[in-house]
Design an enzyme around this catalytic site. Structure first.
Site, PDB file in Angstrom:
ATOM      1  CG  ASN A   1      -6.123 -13.523 -41.749  1.00 13.88           C
ATOM      2  OD1 ASN A   1      -7.193 -14.090 -41.713  1.00 13.88           O
ATOM      3  ND2 ASN A   1      -5.010 -14.123 -42.093  1.00 13.88           N
TER       4      ASN A   1
ATOM      5  CD  GLU B   1      -2.302 -13.474 -45.639  1.00 14.39           C
ATOM      6  OE1 GLU B   1      -2.049 -13.988 -46.745  1.00 14.39           O
ATOM      7  OE2 GLU B   1      -2.007 -14.009 -44.546  1.00 14.39           O
TER       8      GLU B   1
ATOM      9  CB  CYS C   1      -4.219  -8.987 -37.447  1.00  9.93           C
ATOM     10  SG  CYS C   1      -2.454  -9.310 -37.539  1.00  9.93           S
TER      11      CYS C   1
ATOM     12  CD  GLU D   1      -6.179 -11.232 -33.763  1.00 12.37           C
ATOM     13  OE1 GLU D   1      -5.972 -10.880 -34.956  1.00 12.37           O
ATOM     14  OE2 GLU D   1      -5.649 -12.221 -33.253  1.00 12.37           O
TER      15      GLU D   1
ATOM     16  CB  CYS E   1       0.407 -10.444 -33.840  1.00 11.81           C
ATOM     17  SG  CYS E   1      -0.211  -8.856 -34.443  1.00 11.81           S
TER      18      CYS E   1
ATOM     19  CB  CYS F   1      -3.494  -7.576 -32.569  1.00 13.15           C
ATOM     20  SG  CYS F   1      -3.740  -7.672 -34.358  1.00 13.15           S
TER      21      CYS F   1
HETATM   22  N1  THU Z   1      -2.760 -12.876 -38.144  1.00 15.25           N
HETATM   23  C1  THU Z   1      -3.908 -12.407 -37.575  1.00 15.25           C
HETATM   24  O1  THU Z   1      -4.900 -12.160 -38.255  1.00 15.25           O
HETATM   25  N2  THU Z   1      -3.919 -12.237 -36.232  1.00 15.25           N
HETATM   26  C2  THU Z   1      -2.858 -12.475 -35.403  1.00 15.25           C
HETATM   27  O2  THU Z   1      -2.918 -12.144 -34.232  1.00 15.25           O
HETATM   28  C3  THU Z   1      -1.677 -13.119 -35.932  1.00 15.25           C
HETATM   29  C4  THU Z   1      -1.560 -13.183 -37.401  1.00 15.25           C
HETATM   30  C5  THU Z   1      -2.721 -13.044 -39.599  1.00 15.25           C
HETATM   31  C6  THU Z   1      -1.808 -12.076 -40.292  1.00 15.25           C
HETATM   32  C7  THU Z   1      -1.476 -12.844 -41.549  1.00 15.25           C
HETATM   33  O3  THU Z   1      -2.510 -12.618 -42.497  1.00 15.25           O
HETATM   34  C8  THU Z   1      -1.533 -14.291 -41.125  1.00 15.25           C
HETATM   35  O4  THU Z   1      -2.256 -14.325 -39.900  1.00 15.25           O
HETATM   36  C9  THU Z   1      -0.178 -14.918 -40.909  1.00 15.25           C
HETATM   37  O5  THU Z   1       0.596 -14.188 -40.046  1.00 15.25           O
END
Ligand code: THU
Length: 130
Positions: free
Chosen positions: A40, A42, A51, A53, A84, A87
């Site tokens: 991920n 941000e 994310c 994935e 999520c 994804c």
């Molecule tokens: N996140 C992911 O990378 N994958 C997911 O399936 C769920 C959430 C990340 C997004 C964000 O940077 C952090 O986790 C918190 O939500």
């Protein structure tokens, strides 16, 4: 599978997650066995983050691979986390019943089929019902 777990764990260490502190790594194996990773990433403009994935899917597709075989996710949460909703939607485009394995740094693990995580999906075929 160990190689995929190691790849996901290593990708997690490279996550850029200064806002949530929730680091995620993903290792995506494609049909010919190659592995693509994502973490991920941000952003200070929060919705601009991506994310792990989806990063892995983008890497695989950009390298010419659309046949996805399995996805391994690693986090530092107490319980294994599934992808999520966004994804799931991106994954279902390429692999409707993708095998998904999630594990944590403490050793907990879970497995799902994407078909169970995203029932009744909107797919490319949905566009043909005009
Ligand atoms: N996140 C992911 O990378 N994958 C997911 O399936 C769920 C959430 C990340 C997004 C964000 O940077 C952090 O986790 C918190 O939500």
């Amino acid at each position: 599978m160990v190689a995929l777990r190691d790849a996901a764990r290593e990708a997690m260490t490279r996550a850029y997650a200064p806002y949530s502190q929730f680091r995620v790594g993903a290792a995506l194996q494609v049909a010919d066995g190659a592995v693509f990773v994502g973490c991920n990433v941000e952003n200070s403009a929060f919705p601009s983050g991506i994310c792990a994935e989806r990063g892995a899917v983008a890497a695989a597709v950009a390298a010419g691979h659309r046949g996805l075989a399995r996805l391994v996710i690693c986090t530092e949460a107490d319980v294994p986390t599934p992808p999520c909703g966004v994804c799931r939607q991106v994954l279902v485009e390429f692999a409707p019943s993708l095998d998904i394995h999630s594990f944590t740094a403490s050793g907990a693990e879970a497995r799902w089929s994407l078909a169970d995580l995203l029932p009744h999906p909107f797919t490319p075929q949905s566009l043909h019902h005009l």
